[in-house]
Design a protein around this motif. Structure first.
Motif, short mmCIF file in Angstrom:
data_model
loop_
_atom_site.label_atom_id
_atom_site.label_comp_id
_atom_site.label_asym_id
_atom_site.label_seq_id
_atom_site.Cartn_x
_atom_site.Cartn_y
_atom_site.Cartn_z
N VAL A 70 0.73 -1.04 -0.04
CA VAL A 70 0.06 0.20 0.05
C VAL A 70 0.96 1.22 -0.07
O VAL A 70 0.68 2.15 -0.70
CB VAL A 70 -0.99 0.04 1.18
CG1 VAL A 70 -1.75 1.42 1.31
CG2 VAL A 70 -1.98 -1.03 1.22
N SER A 71 2.04 1.13 0.88
CA SER A 71 2.98 2.30 0.69
C SER A 71 3.45 2.58 -0.47
O SER A 71 3.53 3.80 -1.08
CB SER A 71 3.79 2.32 2.07
OG SER A 71 3.75 1.42 2.80
N LEU A 72 3.92 1.57 -1.06
CA LEU A 72 4.74 1.58 -2.39
C LEU A 72 3.70 2.28 -3.24
O LEU A 72 4.09 3.38 -4.20
CB LEU A 72 5.18 0.43 -2.92
CG LEU A 72 5.94 0.28 -4.09
CD1 LEU A 72 7.26 1.23 -4.08
CD2 LEU A 72 6.16 -1.09 -4.39
N GLY A 73 2.36 1.73 -3.41
CA GLY A 73 1.40 2.25 -4.35
C GLY A 73 1.15 3.64 -4.11
O GLY A 73 1.42 4.52 -4.91
N GLY A 74 1.22 4.11 -2.82
CA GLY A 74 0.92 5.63 -2.31
C GLY A 74 1.94 6.25 -2.77
O GLY A 74 1.81 7.49 -3.22
N ALA B 128 14.99 -3.46 -0.47
CA ALA B 128 13.58 -3.40 0.27
C ALA B 128 13.06 -4.68 0.97
O ALA B 128 12.60 -4.78 1.82
CB ALA B 128 12.58 -2.62 -0.60
N LEU B 129 13.10 -5.68 -0.09
CA LEU B 129 13.07 -7.08 0.27
C LEU B 129 13.82 -7.47 1.56
O LEU B 129 13.27 -8.00 2.46
CB LEU B 129 13.15 -8.08 -0.84
CG LEU B 129 12.08 -7.86 -1.81
CD1 LEU B 129 12.67 -8.72 -3.24
CD2 LEU B 129 10.67 -8.17 -1.43
N LEU C 33 10.96 1.99 0.34
CA LEU C 33 9.84 2.03 -0.39
C LEU C 33 9.70 3.37 -1.10
O LEU C 33 9.24 3.37 -1.89
CB LEU C 33 8.72 1.74 0.50
CG LEU C 33 8.70 0.33 0.93
CD1 LEU C 33 7.32 -0.07 2.06
CD2 LEU C 33 8.22 -0.73 0.04
N SER C 34 9.93 4.50 -0.27
CA SER C 34 9.94 5.53 -0.65
C SER C 34 11.05 5.84 -2.02
O SER C 34 10.32 6.55 -2.89
CB SER C 34 10.15 6.75 0.34
OG SER C 34 10.53 8.02 0.00
N ALA C 35 12.06 5.37 -1.80
CA ALA C 35 12.95 5.66 -2.81
C ALA C 35 12.51 4.87 -4.13
O ALA C 35 12.47 5.17 -5.34
CB ALA C 35 14.51 5.29 -2.46
N LEU C 36 11.68 3.71 -3.97
CA LEU C 36 11.39 2.63 -4.98
C LEU C 36 10.23 3.39 -5.98
O LEU C 36 10.31 3.48 -6.86
CB LEU C 36 11.01 1.36 -4.52
CG LEU C 36 10.83 0.24 -5.62
CD1 LEU C 36 12.13 0.02 -6.17
CD2 LEU C 36 10.21 -0.93 -4.76
N TRP D 207 23.06 9.62 -3.02
CA TRP D 207 22.20 10.37 -2.56
C TRP D 207 20.86 9.67 -2.07
O TRP D 207 20.18 10.17 -1.00
CB TRP D 207 21.86 11.64 -3.43
CG TRP D 207 22.90 12.42 -3.82
CD1 TRP D 207 23.61 12.48 -4.92
CD2 TRP D 207 23.59 13.42 -2.86
NE1 TRP D 207 24.57 13.29 -4.96
CE2 TRP D 207 24.77 13.74 -3.43
CE3 TRP D 207 23.49 13.60 -1.50
CZ2 TRP D 207 25.46 14.80 -3.08
CZ3 TRP D 207 24.16 14.65 -1.12
CH2 TRP D 207 25.34 15.39 -1.52
N TYR D 208 20.49 8.70 -2.92
CA TYR D 208 19.43 7.79 -2.14
C TYR D 208 19.91 7.08 -1.10
O TYR D 208 18.92 7.02 -0.01
CB TYR D 208 19.21 6.50 -3.44
CG TYR D 208 18.23 7.02 -4.34
CD1 TYR D 208 18.18 8.51 -5.09
CD2 TYR D 208 17.11 6.02 -4.80
CE1 TYR D 208 17.53 8.41 -6.04
CE2 TYR D 208 16.14 6.52 -5.87
CZ TYR D 208 16.36 7.62 -6.31
OH TYR D 208 15.45 8.12 -7.54
N GLY D 209 21.20 6.65 -0.92
CA GLY D 209 21.76 6.13 0.32
C GLY D 209 21.83 7.12 1.45
O GLY D 209 21.13 6.58 2.57
N LEU D 210 21.98 8.19 1.15
CA LEU D 210 22.01 9.00 2.31
C LEU D 210 20.67 9.38 2.77
O LEU D 210 20.23 9.43 4.28
CB LEU D 210 22.63 10.59 1.95
CG LEU D 210 22.70 11.71 2.92
CD1 LEU D 210 23.58 11.16 4.13
CD2 LEU D 210 22.96 12.96 2.54
N ALA D 211 19.69 9.56 1.85
CA ALA D 211 18.15 9.70 2.24
C ALA D 211 17.56 8.54 3.22
O ALA D 211 16.98 8.75 4.01
CB ALA D 211 17.20 9.98 1.19
#
Lengths: 212, 191
Positions: A37-41, A76-77, A170-173, A190-194
């Motif tokens: 759900v979060s991924l979709g959101g 993520a997995l 999930l947010s990054a994905l 940058w993704y890593g840092l976030a």
């Protein structure tokens, strides 16, 4: 208060409530649902607030995008496995190695594709990506914390960290749908840092919110 | 352990069906298992059984409030051990915060204490109590604290509200008295 008689009274009181605990779905199923759900959101939010990147479909065929999505998905997995184990009271073997495949992909991506500036501009600037991932992480963060709140994690801080890591990933994905920067190095840094920042927030908040 | 796993997880499943009697039995079993172990450990640390009972209640409440997190297809005893471990850690942290400098066991020590068999130690304790019975009160208190519970001189002095020197003196006198009695007893046997 602290007499065996008081304990007996307590036990009688607790026994009278037998069969009254609400039995939710198994944790695994609830956590997977929360993640989906979060991924979709996040994807929906990213698309509507930031706009889908024009060449998104075409980019899916490029090596760098495959590496990027593959790495974040694998991480993520792994984080899902981590969070599942951390949410339980049992003393588990550390499952940090669940993150290994994703990490290898991420580093491999960075090593194979150091193209593209580390300090892009406009919608590909590091700060923009950082801010977007942090902002979008709010939704998965809340959903996952709500899911874990009713569990009995052996170490709340660690469980919070795993939840934060999962939320950040999930947010990054979801954000990849809008992100125009996909050079391996840029993503790793940058993704890593976030994601690390969200993990940190999860650890701190987990100590309070996931204690029981 | 396997027997416990079987009967205790069966009791947990019965709880889900609203079987209050079986659930009460389970809580009683857990209490009976933990109480002597907690008491013994705390006594050695110079703590009364009050704290042990406190901790026990916390554990029982923890089991009750988190019982929905045990999934029936998973083993029950590791889950239970996790709940106990968490609560011990929790109480340890709390007591340490409240007590400041007072010594509180680390989690690892708790587990060593809970896992260790206690029958032989109990037997030895009973033997040790016998020679203490006829000592003056203060002397027997000091011997019990130092020699049986393993407390330090300083701790014992604070607990009995006397000086360190007085603790040493009382201990010395008590030992002399016990030794004298033992010698007397040997003579009695000989004659």
């Amino acid at each position: 208060m602290s007499t065996p008689e008081a304990t007996d009274q307590l036990m009688a009181k607790l026994a009278a409530q037998s069969g009254q605990a609400v039995q939710p779905w198994p944790l695994c199923r609830r956590l997977c649902l929360a993640a989906l759900v979060s991924l979709g959101g996040v994807a929906l939010l990213a698309a509507s607030l930031l706009g889908v990147r024009p060449d998104f479909m075409a980019s899916l065929a490029t090596t760098r995008q495959i590496f990027k999505i593959g790495a974040v998905l694998a991480l993520a997995l792994g984080a899902l496995t981590l969070a599942l184990a951390a949410a339980r009271p049992e003393r588990g073997r550390p499952v940090i190695q669940a993150l290994l495949p994703g990490l290898v992909l991420l580093l491999l991506g960075a090593a194979l594709d150091p193209s593209g500036s580390l300090w892009g501009r406009g919608p590909t600037s590091p700060l923009f990506c950082l801010g977007a991932i942090l902002g979008l992480a709010l939704l998965p963060f809340v959903l996952i914390f709500i899911t874990l709140r009713h569990e009995a994690p052996a170490r709340p801080g660690y469980a919070g960290g795993a939840a934060g890591l999962l939320a950040g990933l999930l947010s990054a994905l979801g954000y990849t749908i809008a992100c125009r920067a996909d050079s391996g190095l840029f993503v790793a840094v940058w993704y890593g840092l976030a994601i690390l920042l969200v993990t940190l927030a999860g650890t701190v908040l987990g100590r309070r919110l996931l204690a029981w | 352990m396997d027997d416990w796993e079987q009967s205790w997880s069966a009791a947990m499943r019965a709880e889900r069906r609203g079987d209050a009697a079986t659930y009460a039995w389970l809580l009683g079993e857990v209490a009976a298992y933990l109480r002597p172990r907690l008491c013994q450990r705390l006594a050695r640390l110079g703590q009364g059984p009050d704290l042990a009972e406190d901790i026990l209640q916390e554990v029982l409440l923890g089991i009750h409030l988190k019982r929905h997190t045990w999934e029936v297809d998973r083993p029950f005893t590791p889950w239970l051990a996790g709940i106990v471990r968490y609560k011990l850690m929790d109480v340890t942290r709390r007591v340490r915060r409240e007590a400041g400098r007072r010594y509180v066991p680390e989690v690892a020590e708790w587990f060593e204490a809970i896992a260790a068999p206690i029958e032989d130690l109990d037997a030895r304790l009973i033997d040790k109590e016998k020679p203490l019975a006829d000592l003056p009160h203060k002397e027997s208190d000091v011997v019990r604290a130092l020699a049986i519970e393993g407390a330090s001189v300083g701790t014992t002095a604070r607990r009995l509200s006397i000086s360190d020197g007085a603790v040493r003196l009382l201990f010395h006198r008590a030992l002399a008295r016990i030794r004298g009695r033992a010698v007397q007893a040997l003579k009695d046997i000989g004659s």
